[in-house]
Design an enzyme around this catalytic site. Structure first.
Site, mmCIF file in Angstrom:
data_model
loop_
_atom_site.group_PDB
_atom_site.id
_atom_site.type_symbol
_atom_site.label_atom_id
_atom_site.label_comp_id
_atom_site.label_asym_id
_atom_site.label_seq_id
_atom_site.Cartn_x
_atom_site.Cartn_y
_atom_site.Cartn_z
ATOM 1 N N ILE A 1 4.563 -8.728 9.108
ATOM 2 C CA ILE A 1 5.410 -7.684 9.693
ATOM 3 C C ILE A 1 4.704 -6.904 10.796
ATOM 4 O O ILE A 1 5.344 -6.122 11.500
ATOM 5 C CB ILE A 1 5.956 -6.720 8.617
ATOM 6 C CG1 ILE A 1 4.835 -5.887 7.978
ATOM 7 C CG2 ILE A 1 6.755 -7.470 7.569
ATOM 8 C CD1 ILE A 1 5.357 -4.755 7.106
ATOM 9 N N TRP B 1 0.393 -1.966 2.764
ATOM 10 C CA TRP B 1 -1.040 -1.905 2.452
ATOM 11 C C TRP B 1 -1.176 -0.820 1.401
ATOM 12 O O TRP B 1 -1.029 0.356 1.683
ATOM 13 C CB TRP B 1 -1.822 -1.558 3.708
ATOM 14 C CG TRP B 1 -3.317 -1.425 3.533
ATOM 15 C CD1 TRP B 1 -3.973 -0.571 2.678
ATOM 16 C CD2 TRP B 1 -4.339 -2.136 4.228
ATOM 17 N NE1 TRP B 1 -5.327 -0.706 2.802
ATOM 18 C CE2 TRP B 1 -5.594 -1.665 3.753
ATOM 19 C CE3 TRP B 1 -4.335 -3.115 5.209
ATOM 20 C CZ2 TRP B 1 -6.804 -2.142 4.230
ATOM 21 C CZ3 TRP B 1 -5.548 -3.589 5.681
ATOM 22 C CH2 TRP B 1 -6.763 -3.110 5.195
ATOM 23 N N THR C 1 6.459 6.381 -0.248
ATOM 24 C CA THR C 1 5.551 6.882 -1.282
ATOM 25 C C THR C 1 5.471 8.401 -1.294
ATOM 26 O O THR C 1 5.786 9.070 -0.298
ATOM 27 C CB THR C 1 4.140 6.316 -1.022
ATOM 28 O OG1 THR C 1 3.200 6.897 -1.923
ATOM 29 C CG2 THR C 1 3.670 6.631 0.389
ATOM 30 N N ASP C 2 4.996 8.939 -2.406
ATOM 31 C CA ASP C 2 4.721 10.368 -2.536
ATOM 32 C C ASP C 2 3.555 10.807 -1.661
ATOM 33 O O ASP C 2 3.400 12.006 -1.388
ATOM 34 C CB ASP C 2 4.397 10.698 -3.993
ATOM 35 C CG ASP C 2 3.204 9.896 -4.509
ATOM 36 O OD1 ASP C 2 3.326 8.658 -4.593
ATOM 37 O OD2 ASP C 2 2.155 10.491 -4.813
ATOM 38 N N TYR D 1 -3.731 6.343 4.149
ATOM 39 C CA TYR D 1 -2.581 5.653 3.578
ATOM 40 C C TYR D 1 -1.308 6.471 3.783
ATOM 41 O O TYR D 1 -0.279 5.949 4.231
ATOM 42 C CB TYR D 1 -2.827 5.407 2.095
ATOM 43 C CG TYR D 1 -1.627 4.916 1.321
ATOM 44 C CD1 TYR D 1 -1.106 3.657 1.531
ATOM 45 C CD2 TYR D 1 -1.021 5.730 0.358
ATOM 46 C CE1 TYR D 1 -0.007 3.200 0.814
ATOM 47 C CE2 TYR D 1 0.073 5.287 -0.364
ATOM 48 C CZ TYR D 1 0.579 4.022 -0.131
ATOM 49 O OH TYR D 1 1.672 3.585 -0.836
ATOM 50 N N LYS E 1 2.112 5.562 5.996
ATOM 51 C CA LYS E 1 3.427 5.482 5.359
ATOM 52 C C LYS E 1 4.412 6.454 5.998
ATOM 53 O O LYS E 1 5.594 6.132 6.166
ATOM 54 C CB LYS E 1 3.301 5.743 3.861
ATOM 55 C CG LYS E 1 2.564 4.653 3.093
ATOM 56 C CD LYS E 1 3.278 3.312 3.155
ATOM 57 C CE LYS E 1 4.547 3.312 2.343
ATOM 58 N NZ LYS E 1 5.193 1.954 2.318
#
Length: 341
Positions: free
Chosen positions: A58, A82, A122-123, A149, A153
């Site tokens: 992607i 990831w 994600t949180d 991270y 995101k």
């Protein structure tokens, strides 16, 4: 089944419409991807393509456009990510390419072909600092990631919503566990079957969430019109606990002594990425789209643990059999799963 079959089940009340016929799912080899593909495999009316990572990268914009252009899916679900949080600190550019740029490529390709996009997030897009009210983060709460991270995101979320504002849905979830792959729940089950104490942090709070229930939410969203599902949804179990509390719950359900789980704090762990102290998400949107409230995490854990650990019908056998995948043996047996009363 036929094209008029509506999505129903625990996540919905049968009010949704027919599922799209043509799907493309990225990240199908992960815990959530596995469960989503299993649900879709049971639906005769859908045609699903789930390219492996070596079949569709992607981060390659041209490859994404070519693959989506060739298959012409009506809906794309992006479970690819990831997820190595610590490694992302040392390899932020590579992690950002997958988590930040990849979703934007998918959204642009969807915009070009008229497809919808469900993107899993994600949180970690939030700061993770515990609010004074101890309330969960709402879907529209201010973001502020504190890790590489999380930054990637969040960029992915923004890319999806910018490129596909009327046909994209971001689904944030957290603390996932499932039957496929490694998870905290599986690790604690292994520790429960071995002697000795285990020290687990008690100052990080979140919502243990079964991947199968998140997959059901994705199917529900896919069966709804795009104008009802655009924007952000949260999909986490109700209530919250700490990693310490979750470990004790797993021990208890497996008949092991929860007193063997001892609390510690995050300062004792030397990790490159700072873990959120508060990963609790509020899910205000489900009632507005016909979705039932997500169930309490303790109930879900109790109901799902035998399936998650691949221990079918264990409550009728008295002990776990030789086919208990991934769990070490102790004196020839493992602890019995205690049914919830």
């Amino acid at each position: 089944m036929n094209d008029t079959t509506a999505a129903a089940g625990p996540a919905g009340r049968g009010a949704a419409g027919p599922l799209p016929r043509r799907w493309l799912v990225t990240g199908g080899s992960g815990m959530l991807g596995h469960d989503l593909l299993a649900l879709l495999a049971a639906r005769d009316e859908v045609d699903v393509v789930a390219p492996r990572r070596d079949e569709l990268d992607i981060t390659d914009a041209r490859a994404v456009h070519e693959r989506i252009g060739a298959h012409r899916p009506q809906i794309v679900v992006n479970c690819a990510a990831w997820t190595a949080v610590d490694d992302a600190e040392e390899h932020e550019a590579e992690a950002y390419a997958v988590n930040g740029e990849g979703p934007r490529h998918l959204a642009r390709a969807c915009a070009a072909t008229g497809a919808r996009l469900l993107h899993v997030s994600t949180d970690y897009v939030f700061s993770g600092r515990r609010p004074q009210s101890a309330a969960g983060y709402a879907e529209d709460a201010d973001t502020g990631p504190g890790t590489a991270y999380g930054r990637g995101k969040l960029a992915g979320e923004r890319g999806v919503l910018e490129e596909l504002p009327t046909a994209a849905t971001v689904v944030r979830t957290a603390w996932l566990y499932g039957r496929h792959g490694r998870s905290f729940v599986r690790t604690m089950a292994e520790r429960a079957a071995s002697p000795g104490e285990v020290r687990i942090v008690d100052d990080q709070h979140g919502q243990p969430t079964w991947t199968k229930e998140v997959a059901e939410r994705l199917v529900l969203l896919a069966a709804l019109p795009a104008d009802r599902t655009r924007g952000v949804f949260h999909a986490t179990a109700a209530g919250h606990t700490s990693w310490y509390g979750l470990a004790r719950a797993v021990f208890s359900l497996l008949g092991a002594d929860p007193g063997r789980v001892r609390p510690t704090d995050s300062a004792s762990l030397e990790r490159p990425a700072r873990r959120p102290a508060w990963s609790v998400l509020a899910d205000h949107r489900w009632p507005h789209v016909g979705g039932a409230p997500m169930r309490p995490w303790r109930d879900v854990l109790s109901d799902s643990l035998a399936e998650v650990l691949d221990l079918a019908s264990v409550e009728h056998r008295g002990s776990l059999g030789a086919d208990a995948e991934g769990l070490p043996r102790q004196s020839g047996q493992l602890p019995r799963v205690v049914p919830r009363g």
